[in-house]
Motif scaffolding. Structure first.
Motif, mmCIF file in Angstrom:
data_model
loop_
_atom_site.group_PDB
_atom_site.id
_atom_site.type_symbol
_atom_site.label_atom_id
_atom_site.label_comp_id
_atom_site.label_asym_id
_atom_site.label_seq_id
_atom_site.Cartn_x
_atom_site.Cartn_y
_atom_site.Cartn_z
ATOM 1 N N UNK A 1 77.582 -64.088 35.071
ATOM 2 C CA UNK A 1 78.247 -63.199 36.028
ATOM 3 C C UNK A 1 77.230 -62.172 36.505
ATOM 4 N N UNK A 2 76.890 -62.230 37.777
ATOM 5 C CA UNK A 2 75.886 -61.322 38.337
ATOM 6 C C UNK A 2 76.274 -59.859 38.151
ATOM 7 N N UNK A 3 77.568 -59.565 38.163
ATOM 8 C CA UNK A 3 78.026 -58.183 38.005
ATOM 9 C C UNK A 3 77.688 -57.618 36.629
ATOM 10 N N UNK A 4 77.361 -58.473 35.672
ATOM 11 C CA UNK A 4 77.026 -58.027 34.325
ATOM 12 C C UNK A 4 75.513 -57.868 34.120
ATOM 13 N N UNK B 1 75.240 -44.275 38.400
ATOM 14 C CA UNK B 1 76.520 -44.250 39.119
ATOM 15 C C UNK B 1 76.795 -45.600 39.782
ATOM 16 N N UNK B 2 75.782 -46.180 40.392
ATOM 17 C CA UNK B 2 75.949 -47.497 41.035
ATOM 18 C C UNK B 2 76.252 -48.571 39.991
ATOM 19 N N UNK B 3 75.578 -48.513 38.848
ATOM 20 C CA UNK B 3 75.858 -49.468 37.771
ATOM 21 C C UNK B 3 77.312 -49.349 37.306
ATOM 22 N N UNK B 4 77.772 -48.128 37.088
ATOM 23 C CA UNK B 4 79.159 -47.914 36.641
ATOM 24 C C UNK B 4 80.154 -48.455 37.665
ATOM 25 N N UNK B 5 79.860 -48.276 38.944
ATOM 26 C CA UNK B 5 80.753 -48.789 39.993
ATOM 27 C C UNK B 5 80.756 -50.322 40.008
ATOM 28 N N UNK B 6 79.577 -50.929 39.871
ATOM 29 C CA UNK B 6 79.481 -52.397 39.873
ATOM 30 C C UNK B 6 80.241 -53.002 38.698
ATOM 31 N N UNK B 7 80.000 -52.478 37.514
ATOM 32 C CA UNK B 7 80.658 -52.994 36.317
ATOM 33 C C UNK B 7 82.150 -52.677 36.363
ATOM 34 N N UNK C 1 84.042 -52.476 39.011
ATOM 35 C CA UNK C 1 84.675 -53.427 39.923
ATOM 36 C C UNK C 1 84.941 -54.756 39.253
ATOM 37 N N UNK C 2 83.977 -55.227 38.451
ATOM 38 C CA UNK C 2 84.159 -56.483 37.711
ATOM 39 C C UNK C 2 85.296 -56.349 36.704
ATOM 40 N N UNK C 3 85.322 -55.231 36.010
ATOM 41 C CA UNK C 3 86.361 -54.994 35.004
ATOM 42 C C UNK C 3 87.746 -54.944 35.645
ATOM 43 N N UNK C 4 87.877 -54.234 36.745
ATOM 44 C CA UNK C 4 89.175 -54.122 37.423
ATOM 45 C C UNK C 4 89.640 -55.472 37.965
ATOM 46 N N UNK C 5 88.723 -56.309 38.418
ATOM 47 C CA UNK C 5 89.097 -57.638 38.912
ATOM 48 C C UNK C 5 89.681 -58.495 37.789
ATOM 49 N N UNK C 6 89.217 -58.270 36.556
ATOM 50 C CA UNK C 6 89.751 -59.024 35.415
ATOM 51 C C UNK C 6 91.202 -58.663 35.125
ATOM 52 N N UNK D 1 79.098 -61.320 26.992
ATOM 53 C CA UNK D 1 77.840 -60.921 26.365
ATOM 54 C C UNK D 1 77.045 -60.203 27.448
ATOM 55 N N UNK D 2 76.825 -58.915 27.225
ATOM 56 C CA UNK D 2 76.214 -58.081 28.267
ATOM 57 C C UNK D 2 75.262 -57.061 27.669
ATOM 58 N N UNK D 3 74.309 -56.656 28.470
ATOM 59 C CA UNK D 3 73.305 -55.677 28.063
ATOM 60 C C UNK D 3 73.968 -54.357 27.658
ATOM 61 N N UNK D 4 73.338 -53.605 26.759
ATOM 62 C CA UNK D 4 73.910 -52.327 26.329
ATOM 63 C C UNK D 4 74.256 -51.375 27.482
ATOM 64 N N UNK D 5 73.430 -51.326 28.515
ATOM 65 C CA UNK D 5 73.727 -50.443 29.649
ATOM 66 C C UNK D 5 75.025 -50.854 30.336
ATOM 67 N N UNK D 6 75.285 -52.141 30.410
ATOM 68 C CA UNK D 6 76.516 -52.638 31.037
ATOM 69 C C UNK D 6 77.727 -52.265 30.178
ATOM 70 N N UNK D 7 77.597 -52.380 28.873
ATOM 71 C CA UNK D 7 78.699 -51.999 27.980
ATOM 72 C C UNK D 7 78.991 -50.506 28.137
ATOM 73 N N UNK D 8 77.936 -49.690 28.176
ATOM 74 C CA UNK D 8 78.132 -48.248 28.366
ATOM 75 C C UNK D 8 78.804 -47.961 29.701
ATOM 76 N N UNK D 9 78.379 -48.645 30.750
ATOM 77 C CA UNK D 9 78.977 -48.447 32.076
ATOM 78 C C UNK D 9 80.454 -48.843 32.076
ATOM 79 N N UNK D 10 80.799 -49.907 31.372
ATOM 80 C CA UNK D 10 82.205 -50.336 31.294
ATOM 81 C C UNK D 10 83.055 -49.279 30.597
#
Length: 190
Positions: free
Chosen positions: A70-73, A115-121, A123-128, A138-147
């Motif tokens: 998933x590119x969003x991750x 801020x852009x990372x948090x918005x991207x992640x 959006x993916x979370x809300x779509x779920x 399975x996602x990078x630590x920065x992505x988990x923090x952004x989520x």
């Protein structure tokens, strides 16, 4: 209906051990062995996703998770800092590092802001949320923090106050824009 997203941080490798900005290095042998040992500790999930990095894809495979990329991750894009350590960048560009750490909208490296990372992640979370059930990512630590920042409605500056350990699970459950957090737990060998 509730969706449960279990984020798993990838196994450790030389990049994480050296505190280097992502350069798509795979986990090391010890990290993959730890992931294989923890394979049975995750609940069965009908849907699996992985960040596109080799570290996340190989961790998902070692965990026995059938995951689609998933590119969003994708990890935070740190532009020209990629492959360098924070210490190296701080020595060469101290003002840029200070600005980046103080302002979540800053991207002095030419990549993506927090801020852009948090918005991207986010959006993916809300779509779920439109698809109830359990999901593993399975996602990078920065992505988990952004989520977590997105899900709890935290200010983006809180991003730097969250630690995500390798092979830890962080669970978010929610519906209709409301999320709950189960804080990261180490995966235990089965």
């Amino acid at each position: 209906m509730t969706v449960r997203v279990i984020f798993v941080a990838p196994a450790i490798g030389a990049e994480l051990r050296g505190a280097r900005f992502g350069d798509d290095a795979p986990p090391d042998a010890a990290g993959l062995a730890a992931a294989r040992a923890a394979a049975g500790s995750l609940p069965a999930t009908p849907r699996g996703f992985t960040a596109p990095s080799s570290r996340c894809r190989l961790t998902a495979a070692a965990l026995g998770v059938d995951a689609e990329p998933a590119a969003a991750l994708a990890d935070l894009d740190v532009g020209s800092w990629r492959g360098h350590s924070l210490d190296e960048i701080a020595a060469a560009q101290p003002m840029a590092v200070s600005a980046w750490l103080a302002d979540p909208t800053a991207a002095p490296h030419g990549g993506e802001s927090v801020t852009a990372l948090c918005a991207r992640v986010g959006g993916w979370l809300e779509a779920l949320a439109d698809h109830p059930g359990r999901v593993l990512a399975v996602a990078e630590p920065a992505v988990v923090r952004a989520a977590v920042v997105h899900a709890l409605g935290l200010p983006a500056a809180a991003f730097w106050r969250l630690d995500v350990r390798p092979l830890s699970a962080t669970e978010l459950s929610g519906r209709a824009g409301r999320w709950n957090l189960r804080c990261g737990a180490d995966l235990t060998p089965s």
